[in-house]
Each structure stands twice: as C-alpha cells, then as structure tokens.
Write an enzyme that holds these catalytic residues in place. Sequence first.
Site, PDB file in Angstrom:
ATOM      1  N   CYS A 163       4.280   9.219  -6.234  1.00 18.36           N
ATOM      2  CA  CYS A 163       4.517   9.541  -4.824  1.00 18.36           C
ATOM      3  C   CYS A 163       3.639  10.686  -4.342  1.00 18.36           C
ATOM      4  CB  CYS A 163       5.993   9.862  -4.632  1.00 18.36           C
ATOM      5  SG  CYS A 163       6.366  10.525  -3.024  1.00 18.36           S
ATOM      6  N   CYS A 185       2.969   7.868  -1.697  1.00 19.30           N
ATOM      7  CA  CYS A 185       3.473   8.209  -0.358  1.00 19.30           C
ATOM      8  C   CYS A 185       2.720   9.350   0.316  1.00 19.30           C
ATOM      9  CB  CYS A 185       4.945   8.633  -0.445  1.00 19.30           C
ATOM     10  SG  CYS A 185       5.890   7.950  -1.812  1.00 19.30           S
ATOM     11  N   LYS A 205      -1.126   8.789   1.030  1.00 17.18           N
ATOM     12  CA  LYS A 205      -1.227   7.623   1.927  1.00 17.18           C
ATOM     13  C   LYS A 205      -0.759   7.964   3.337  1.00 17.18           C
ATOM     14  CE  LYS A 205       2.597   5.417   2.950  1.00 17.18           C
ATOM     15  NZ  LYS A 205       3.255   4.492   2.097  1.00 17.18           N
ATOM     16  N   TYR A 220       2.283  -4.173   0.853  1.00 18.65           N
ATOM     17  CA  TYR A 220       2.261  -3.050   1.790  1.00 18.65           C
ATOM     18  C   TYR A 220       1.198  -2.034   1.424  1.00 18.65           C
ATOM     19  CZ  TYR A 220       5.013   0.524  -0.844  1.00 18.65           C
ATOM     20  OH  TYR A 220       5.452   1.464  -1.734  1.00 18.65           O
ATOM     21  N   GLU A 227      -1.552  -0.997   4.156  1.00 17.56           N
ATOM     22  CA  GLU A 227      -1.612   0.409   4.584  1.00 17.56           C
ATOM     23  C   GLU A 227      -3.013   0.979   4.354  1.00 17.56           C
ATOM     24  OE1 GLU A 227       3.024   1.829   3.867  1.00 17.56           O
ATOM     25  OE2 GLU A 227       1.559   2.212   2.305  1.00 17.56           O
ATOM     26  N   HIS A 269      16.067   8.836  26.570  1.00 18.55           N
ATOM     27  CA  HIS A 269      14.966   8.330  27.376  1.00 18.55           C
ATOM     28  C   HIS A 269      13.934   9.424  27.581  1.00 18.55           C
ATOM     29  CE1 HIS A 269      13.118   5.514  30.101  1.00 18.55           C
ATOM     30  NE2 HIS A 269      13.009   6.461  31.019  1.00 18.55           N
ATOM     31  N   GLU A 286      15.401   4.000  21.895  1.00 21.39           N
ATOM     32  CA  GLU A 286      16.446   3.641  22.870  1.00 21.39           C
ATOM     33  C   GLU A 286      16.517   2.135  23.102  1.00 21.39           C
ATOM     34  OE1 GLU A 286      15.879   4.703  27.050  1.00 21.39           O
ATOM     35  OE2 GLU A 286      13.729   4.932  26.703  1.00 21.39           O
TER      36      GLU A 286
HETATM   37  P1  FAD Z   1       6.516   7.675 -10.853  1.00 22.76           P
HETATM   38  O1  FAD Z   1       6.590   8.548  -9.653  1.00 22.76           O
HETATM   39  O2  FAD Z   1       5.401   6.724 -10.927  1.00 22.76           O
HETATM   40  O3  FAD Z   1       6.480   8.662 -12.102  1.00 22.76           O
HETATM   41  C1  FAD Z   1       6.303   8.227 -13.418  1.00 22.76           C
HETATM   42  C2  FAD Z   1       5.592   9.320 -14.194  1.00 22.76           C
HETATM   43  O4  FAD Z   1       5.722   9.071 -15.576  1.00 22.76           O
HETATM   44  C3  FAD Z   1       4.099   9.350 -13.900  1.00 22.76           C
HETATM   45  O5  FAD Z   1       3.664  10.678 -13.714  1.00 22.76           O
HETATM   46  C4  FAD Z   1       3.486   8.767 -15.166  1.00 22.76           C
HETATM   47  O6  FAD Z   1       2.183   9.218 -15.384  1.00 22.76           O
HETATM   48  C5  FAD Z   1       4.469   9.274 -16.197  1.00 22.76           C
HETATM   49  N1  FAD Z   1       4.483   8.514 -17.451  1.00 22.76           N
HETATM   50  C6  FAD Z   1       4.386   7.170 -17.609  1.00 22.76           C
HETATM   51  N2  FAD Z   1       4.510   6.865 -18.911  1.00 22.76           N
HETATM   52  C7  FAD Z   1       4.699   8.037 -19.574  1.00 22.76           C
HETATM   53  C8  FAD Z   1       4.915   8.365 -20.929  1.00 22.76           C
HETATM   54  N3  FAD Z   1       4.986   7.426 -21.869  1.00 22.76           N
HETATM   55  N4  FAD Z   1       5.056   9.662 -21.262  1.00 22.76           N
HETATM   56  C9  FAD Z   1       5.000  10.636 -20.330  1.00 22.76           C
HETATM   57  N5  FAD Z   1       4.817  10.364 -19.020  1.00 22.76           N
HETATM   58  C10 FAD Z   1       4.670   9.089 -18.648  1.00 22.76           C
HETATM   59  N6  FAD Z   1       7.580   5.062  -1.810  1.00 22.76           N
HETATM   60  C11 FAD Z   1       8.189   5.492  -0.689  1.00 22.76           C
HETATM   61  O7  FAD Z   1       9.391   5.738  -0.714  1.00 22.76           O
HETATM   62  N7  FAD Z   1       7.500   5.669   0.469  1.00 22.76           N
HETATM   63  C12 FAD Z   1       6.188   5.432   0.544  1.00 22.76           C
HETATM   64  O8  FAD Z   1       5.601   5.604   1.605  1.00 22.76           O
HETATM   65  C13 FAD Z   1       5.510   4.999  -0.615  1.00 22.76           C
HETATM   66  N8  FAD Z   1       4.191   4.780  -0.590  1.00 22.76           N
HETATM   67  C14 FAD Z   1       3.542   4.410  -1.717  1.00 22.76           C
HETATM   68  C15 FAD Z   1       2.177   4.231  -1.666  1.00 22.76           C
HETATM   69  C16 FAD Z   1       1.492   3.849  -2.778  1.00 22.76           C
HETATM   70  C17 FAD Z   1       0.006   3.673  -2.705  1.00 22.76           C
HETATM   71  C18 FAD Z   1       2.188   3.635  -3.990  1.00 22.76           C
HETATM   72  C19 FAD Z   1       1.443   3.221  -5.220  1.00 22.76           C
HETATM   73  C20 FAD Z   1       3.538   3.812  -4.060  1.00 22.76           C
HETATM   74  C21 FAD Z   1       4.232   4.203  -2.920  1.00 22.76           C
HETATM   75  N9  FAD Z   1       5.621   4.412  -2.929  1.00 22.76           N
HETATM   76  C22 FAD Z   1       6.260   4.817  -1.798  1.00 22.76           C
HETATM   77  C23 FAD Z   1       6.413   4.161  -4.132  1.00 22.76           C
HETATM   78  C24 FAD Z   1       6.758   5.472  -4.864  1.00 22.76           C
HETATM   79  O9  FAD Z   1       5.590   6.175  -5.148  1.00 22.76           O
HETATM   80  C25 FAD Z   1       7.516   5.129  -6.133  1.00 22.76           C
HETATM   81  O10 FAD Z   1       8.652   4.368  -5.804  1.00 22.76           O
HETATM   82  C26 FAD Z   1       7.989   6.368  -6.892  1.00 22.76           C
HETATM   83  O11 FAD Z   1       6.917   7.207  -7.194  1.00 22.76           O
HETATM   84  C27 FAD Z   1       8.697   5.938  -8.163  1.00 22.76           C
HETATM   85  O12 FAD Z   1       9.088   7.048  -8.907  1.00 22.76           O
HETATM   86  P2  FAD Z   1       9.291   6.941 -10.478  1.00 22.76           P
HETATM   87  O13 FAD Z   1       9.911   8.224 -10.875  1.00 22.76           O
HETATM   88  O14 FAD Z   1       9.939   5.694 -10.829  1.00 22.76           O
HETATM   89  O15 FAD Z   1       7.831   6.835 -11.079  1.00 22.76           O
HETATM   90  P1  NA7 Z   2       3.445  -6.382  -4.586  1.00 20.24           P
HETATM   91  O1  NA7 Z   2       4.466  -6.074  -3.567  1.00 20.24           O
HETATM   92  O2  NA7 Z   2       3.856  -6.829  -5.923  1.00 20.24           O
HETATM   93  O3  NA7 Z   2       2.396  -7.395  -3.938  1.00 20.24           O
HETATM   94  C1  NA7 Z   2       1.285  -7.879  -4.623  1.00 20.24           C
HETATM   95  C2  NA7 Z   2       0.303  -8.467  -3.618  1.00 20.24           C
HETATM   96  O4  NA7 Z   2      -0.919  -8.792  -4.263  1.00 20.24           O
HETATM   97  C3  NA7 Z   2       0.804  -9.716  -2.962  1.00 20.24           C
HETATM   98  O5  NA7 Z   2       0.264  -9.782  -1.673  1.00 20.24           O
HETATM   99  C4  NA7 Z   2       0.219 -10.795  -3.870  1.00 20.24           C
HETATM  100  O6  NA7 Z   2       0.042 -12.026  -3.218  1.00 20.24           O
HETATM  101  C5  NA7 Z   2      -1.135 -10.206  -4.181  1.00 20.24           C
HETATM  102  N1  NA7 Z   2      -1.669 -10.662  -5.446  1.00 20.24           N
HETATM  103  C6  NA7 Z   2      -1.053 -10.632  -6.648  1.00 20.24           C
HETATM  104  N2  NA7 Z   2      -1.876 -11.116  -7.583  1.00 20.24           N
HETATM  105  C7  NA7 Z   2      -3.011 -11.472  -6.969  1.00 20.24           C
HETATM  106  C8  NA7 Z   2      -4.223 -12.041  -7.413  1.00 20.24           C
HETATM  107  N3  NA7 Z   2      -4.423 -12.326  -8.686  1.00 20.24           N
HETATM  108  N4  NA7 Z   2      -5.193 -12.260  -6.514  1.00 20.24           N
HETATM  109  C9  NA7 Z   2      -5.002 -11.974  -5.217  1.00 20.24           C
HETATM  110  N5  NA7 Z   2      -3.880 -11.438  -4.725  1.00 20.24           N
HETATM  111  C10 NA7 Z   2      -2.891 -11.189  -5.605  1.00 20.24           C
HETATM  112  O7  NA7 Z   2       2.541  -5.121  -4.862  1.00 20.24           O
HETATM  113  P2  NA7 Z   2       2.307  -3.695  -4.174  1.00 20.24           P
HETATM  114  O8  NA7 Z   2       1.095  -3.126  -4.803  1.00 20.24           O
HETATM  115  O9  NA7 Z   2       2.359  -3.633  -2.700  1.00 20.24           O
HETATM  116  O10 NA7 Z   2       3.578  -2.912  -4.450  1.00 20.24           O
HETATM  117  C11 NA7 Z   2       4.154  -2.746  -5.711  1.00 20.24           C
HETATM  118  C12 NA7 Z   2       4.925  -1.510  -5.634  1.00 20.24           C
HETATM  119  O11 NA7 Z   2       3.973  -0.442  -5.487  1.00 20.24           O
HETATM  120  C13 NA7 Z   2       5.806  -1.332  -4.457  1.00 20.24           C
HETATM  121  O12 NA7 Z   2       7.048  -1.883  -4.542  1.00 20.24           O
HETATM  122  C14 NA7 Z   2       5.816   0.182  -4.380  1.00 20.24           C
HETATM  123  O13 NA7 Z   2       6.661   0.767  -5.309  1.00 20.24           O
HETATM  124  C15 NA7 Z   2       4.470   0.556  -4.697  1.00 20.24           C
HETATM  125  P3  NA7 Z   2       1.199 -13.178  -3.219  1.00 20.24           P
HETATM  126  O14 NA7 Z   2       2.084 -12.849  -2.056  1.00 20.24           O
HETATM  127  O15 NA7 Z   2       1.896 -13.092  -4.538  1.00 20.24           O
HETATM  128  O16 NA7 Z   2       0.430 -14.428  -3.046  1.00 20.24           O
END
Ligand code: FAD
Ligand code: NA7
Length: 641
Positions: A203, A208, A211, A344, A348, A616, A621
């Site tokens: 995050c 988050c 982004k 998403y 985004e 408003h 609203e």
């Molecule tokens: P993480 O935050 O991923 O933390 C896991 C940590 O564990 C990481 O630091 C990793 O390196 C570490 N780790 C992994 N394996 C090991 C190991 N074996 N030993 C030690 N450390 C390890 N959520 C929202 O609510 N709003 C948003 O706008 C949003 N935008 C997002 C945008 C993007 C591009 C992405 C990728 C995600 C977004 N998310 C958003 C999702 C959000 O980031 C995740 O839901 C959240 O970070 C999950 O938290 P977590 O604790 O499960 O894992």
């Molecule tokens: P998602 O929600 O798992 O979506 C994956 C997207 O990528 C979806 O549009 C898929 O299309 C597409 N996709 C998957 N595999 C392929 C291949 N091989 N080629 C082309 N397109 C593909 O992933 P996100 O990254 O948005 O989010 C995962 C989590 O990350 C989310 O919940 C947050 O925690 C952050 P499809 O619809 O399957 O045809």
Amino acid sequence: KSSKSPKSPGPGKAGDAPNRRPGHVRGARVASPPERRARLASPGPSSSSEAREELRRRLLGLIERGGVVIFSKSYCPHSTRVKELFSSLGAECYVLELDQVDDGAKIQEVLLEITNQKTVPNIFVNKVHVGGCDQTFQAYQSGLLQKLLHEDSAYDYDLIVIGGGSGGLSCAKEAAILGKKVMVLDFVVPSPQGTSWGLGGTCVNVGCVPKKLMHQAALLGQALHDSRKFGWEYNQQVTHNWETMTKAIQNHIRSLNFGYGLSLREKAVAYVNSYGEFVEHHKIKATNKKGQETYYTAAQFVIATGERPRYLGIQGDKEYCITSDDLFSLPYCPGKTLVVGASYVALECAGFLAGFGLDVTVMVRSILLRGFDQEMAEKVGSYMEQHGVRFLWKFIPVMVQQLEKGSPGKLKVLAKSTEGTETIEEVYNTVLLAIGRDSCTRKIGLEKIGVKINEKSGKIPVNDVEQTSVPYVYAVGDILEGKPELTPVAIQSGKLLARRLFGASLEKCDYINVPTTVFTPLEYGCCGLSEEKAIEVYKKENLEIYHTLFWPLEWTVAGRENNTCYAKIICNKFDHDRVIGFHILGPNAGEVTQGFAAAMKCGLTKQLLDDTIGIHPTCGEVFTTLEITKSSGLDITQKGC
Ligand code: FAD
Ligand code: NA7
C-alpha cells in the site's frame, strides 16, 4: 538475537520429560513405550517413603518444565479426547500413560497428594493444574486454555508476524499494545527489474499511496485546464515533469517508511528485515539480504505476506516489461506505454499516465474490471477512451522484444487476437503488466507445518477468526481466500485478530459491504453488490434499481461534458427497499462512497435516503433525490444544473 529453541531439558536422564521440540507439536507424544517402562520409578532410595519422595520430586520436575503434561491411560476415552483437543490446538504434549509404566499406581497416588485428583486424565498446562477432561474442555471453551498455552515462555516470542504490510503491522502493533512480545519480519524480494522498497508493504510503497498521488498529479493537470475557464491566466506552456513528481512522491514514501519503523520501536515490536519461512512447528528461519540465517520461535504466528505482480510467462516479459512494483519509482518518464490487463490497477495506471499527456494503450483480454458492476466498468472505459486512452480489445501479448536500450528504450510487442488468428506488432517505450497478483505463500515453508493453501490460487483458506488449518497459525490481508484485497480490510482484520488472541475481545472482522474506489480519471466508488451479482443472488424481479446521470457544478463553467457522471443504487424490494448496491461515477467518488458505506452498515433503505436532506451543491446529494427506476426505462439525461 541468537537462534534459540524452546526450553530444552538438556541431556536426557531417566525420568526427564523429552525435549518439547517444536517439530513434534501436532500429535500428542506418548513418552512411555514398553521399552521405557518404569522410567519414573525410583531406582535408588531404599525406604518406601524415600522412594515416594523421590517420585514426587520427579513428577514436580516434570510439571515445572512447563508445556502440556497429561497423565493418561491409553484405554481411557476421556484421555483420548483431551489428547485430541491439544493436538488440534497444535500443542506438543508430554503424555504419560499410567497403565504402561510400572509405577503408574504410585504416580496416581502422588498426583492425588499434589492435585487432589486421582482420576485420569490429569492435565497441567505451563505449570498450572487444569484438572480432568471436563475442566480442560471448559477452559478451552472460555479461552483460558489457549491463554495458558500461550503463556509458554519457552518460545522467543508470543507472536511472530511474517510480512510488515498493512495487515501484518496492524496486528503486530495491536498485540504489542496488549503487552505481548512481538516480532515482525518484513523483506522485499526485488522485482525482476531490481526495484525494492522499505517497511510498510504494498500500500504505502507500490500501491494505494503512490497511485493516489499520481492520480492527483493527473487531476491537477485537468484542473489547470479547467482553471482558464475560471479566469486564471498564465503564459508559460504547461508541461509535466515525471522526475520531479516521482522524487516528491518517493520522498513522502520514505517518510512513511521511517514512521512505521519508529512506531514499531515505540511499541517495542522487534522488526527484522529478513525473509521468513517456517522450518518446523513454531519455528521460522529468517534470512537477511546478506544470506545470514537466524532462527526464531513463537507461540503463535500471523502470515501477512501479501501478493506480488504476476508475469505473462512469454518471451521478454521479465527482461523488458515493468509492473506497478517498478512504475512508481521509475527514474525516467515511461513515454509511449502499453498497459496489459484490464483490472483496476491497469486502468488506474493507464488513466494517470494519459493524464500526464503520454500516449497510452490498454490491451484488454476480455472485459474491463472483472468482478465490478459491468455497466459502471463500461462507463469508466468509455470516459477514458474519450480522454485519450486507446483500447486494444481482445488481444494478448505473445512476445516482447527490445529494439533499443534507453530510458526509456524501445520495445516491440507481438500480440494475437483472442477471437481469431489475427496478430499485430506495435512499438512502445514501456510495457506495463497489470494482469493480476500472486499470493506470496508458496515459498514460506507452509508445507513443513501443514498449513493448507488453495493449490490453484495460492490463497490461504481461514475460518471466521482468520485461523488457518494449523491452529496456532493465522493469516490476514491479501493472501486470504475469498476476502477483499484492500488495505483497510487487512488493517481491520489484523487489529481485530490481535485483540481476540491477546485481549478480551470476541469481535470478528466483517467482510460484508466493504466499500472501495477505482481511481480512474473519472472515479468509480462502490459498496455492496454489483447489478450482476444482485440479480444472481436476489433475482431481477425482486430488485428495484434507481439511477441518474448528473452534471457536477464544477464541470459546468469548466465546459466539461454533461451526462457522464452516474449514480445508481440497487434495492431489495422484499426487504424494505434496502440498499444492497451503491455505485457512483464522478469526482471524489471515494469521499462520497465512504459516508454511504457507513449508512449501509446501519441498514440504509431507499426511504432513509429520501428522508435525508442533501448538501447542495455536491455530487453526493444526487442520492437523496433518486426517482427514476431502471425498470421504468425513463430518460435519465440531465438538461441543466
Ligand atoms: P502487503 O501490504 O503486500 O504486505 C506484505 C509484506 O510482506 C510485504 O512488505 C512483503 O514484501 C512482505 N513479505 C512477503 N513475504 C515475506 C516473507 N517471507 N518474509 C518477510 N516478509 C515478507 N488497496 C486499497 O485499499 N486502496 C487502494 O487504492 C489500493 N490501491 C492499490 C494499488 C496497487 C497498484 C496495488 C498493487 C494494490 C493496491 N491496493 C489498494 C491493495 C493494497 O495495497 C493491499 O490490499 C494491501 O497492501 C494488502 O496488505 P497485506 O498486509 O496483505 O500485504
Ligand atoms: P485482477 O483483478 O486479478 O485482474 C487481472 C486482469 O489482468 C484482468 O483484466 C485479466 O483479464 C487480465 N489478465 C490476466 N491474465 C492475463 C493475460 N495472460 N494476458 C492478458 N490479460 C490478462 O488483478 P489486479 O492486478 O487488478 O488486482 C489484483 C489485486 O491487486 C487487487 O485485488 C488489489 O489487491 C491489488 P480477464 O478479465 O481475466 O480476461
């Protein structure tokens, strides 16, 4: 911190309890096979009183070692039940079958003196006499047994959390506030492009936070555009500087990393920047970036390892493509960009890159925003299309080749149609893969301790208290099967888990009606069910859907398009028109959705919305004046303010 095993009794003597090695915790071990009969019998003392005193001393020694000690009889069904209970709790037991040792009867007499109880099973947990079968089950039901088990000072920590992201940190901090000895391991395996980051997880570093800041940078571009209509005059040509933005965002992230470290120190949580993996029950190996290994033990564990971006598995993907893990700290402007995926994250990123004026194409395999309301998803897509994002529908990449090195370089992408034999070749500066994320659960030794994962998805199934298939191991955050992958969800479940484990709380995490927002150029906020899901669950005839297009006041003078923003609620006709789905496409959708999500938690109905007086002029609203139902087919276009 040196490697330390749970309290070891040292080299064995007759009558010693065997070392409660963590590797043997799950099954109750029976320490009295036939060849070891009479182990507790006194070999030396001559008089019977001396022998009895010696036996008493040995028994007390056994109990004083801590852990679970069960005096049992191998044929006793109550003893069996108790052994099964401890086994299911993952607790190692020292079991003495009194019918299998020569001095079993004498032991029973001494136990009577010590505990006032002659019957078996007779149970001690961490030096505390729990009693027989019934008392043990009562203690289990009240939670006392679990508390006693976890007061085992034989482990280095009360709790070890693997993963210092949203879920892990919240759980660790809460456990420490509740007085527990806690360790967090957080380690970032560099991306194939070599990107890594600090404490705090996805995050804050690559999700988050950067982004939303990049989205904000793009919105400011739009605001600059609008501002001329509001009278602002400026002469310089307006351009966007990627490096300036990225540097500022990365500086902010570093301050957040620092804050996380500080807050762990303040709460006396031990933070170790090492990769954690289970090696045996209750024991992990922590490997730091120099490859040094240290072993730690704990009574309980929380897995919060999150997810990492998936790759296509085609030629050139890991060598030349980037993912969201690399984008937010990319030291140069990505230039003409292909975004692969329609999730998403993909939309985004495509949205803000186009907002900076870059040439952006999104390659879509099937539909936009799978899992979200498809009417809203299509509107998100068509707004992006009208604002400069190109969509390449029903194509998937099959090869990426480097044409030129550079910052950025040039890449040739070969893609094929998902519907026919057509192939295309296009040239981009950057290819960003956003095709989903894989759970980090396959390389953390879960198989060594028996934590089950869904083999296909890698996700961890848990019960309603986030407990895995191994009772002392819990999981939170993105790695959970069937739960929303969002930061506030991870934080909430981590915090409540710690309160249940170490406080007096019984509160469970409520995963229903979790609101979220997609920060595309036109933001989409939602809470509850999509229209498709609502129809699947409740049937179309049981629903009433109210909707309208609207024109934000800020957009009127700015000359931005009318009939683009959209609001929709889905109501269950047979439950007082309760709102089961809330959807908004418009500016500040996240801010608007948050408040209505609270209202939905309180059981929001259409009538309650109608009774609410709007603010408003705002976008929110619009939900207080919804009149047109979808089923009426009436025109929802707006003619004016
Ligand atoms: P993480 O935050 O991923 O933390 C896991 C940590 O564990 C990481 O630091 C990793 O390196 C570490 N780790 C992994 N394996 C090991 C190991 N074996 N030993 C030690 N450390 C390890 N959520 C929202 O609510 N709003 C948003 O706008 C949003 N935008 C997002 C945008 C993007 C591009 C992405 C990728 C995600 C977004 N998310 C958003 C999702 C959000 O980031 C995740 O839901 C959240 O970070 C999950 O938290 P977590 O604790 O499960 O894992
Ligand atoms: P998602 O929600 O798992 O979506 C994956 C997207 O990528 C979806 O549009 C898929 O299309 C597409 N996709 C998957 N595999 C392929 C291949 N091989 N080629 C082309 N397109 C593909 O992933 P996100 O990254 O948005 O989010 C995962 C989590 O990350 C989310 O919940 C947050 O925690 C952050 P499809 O619809 O399957 O045809």
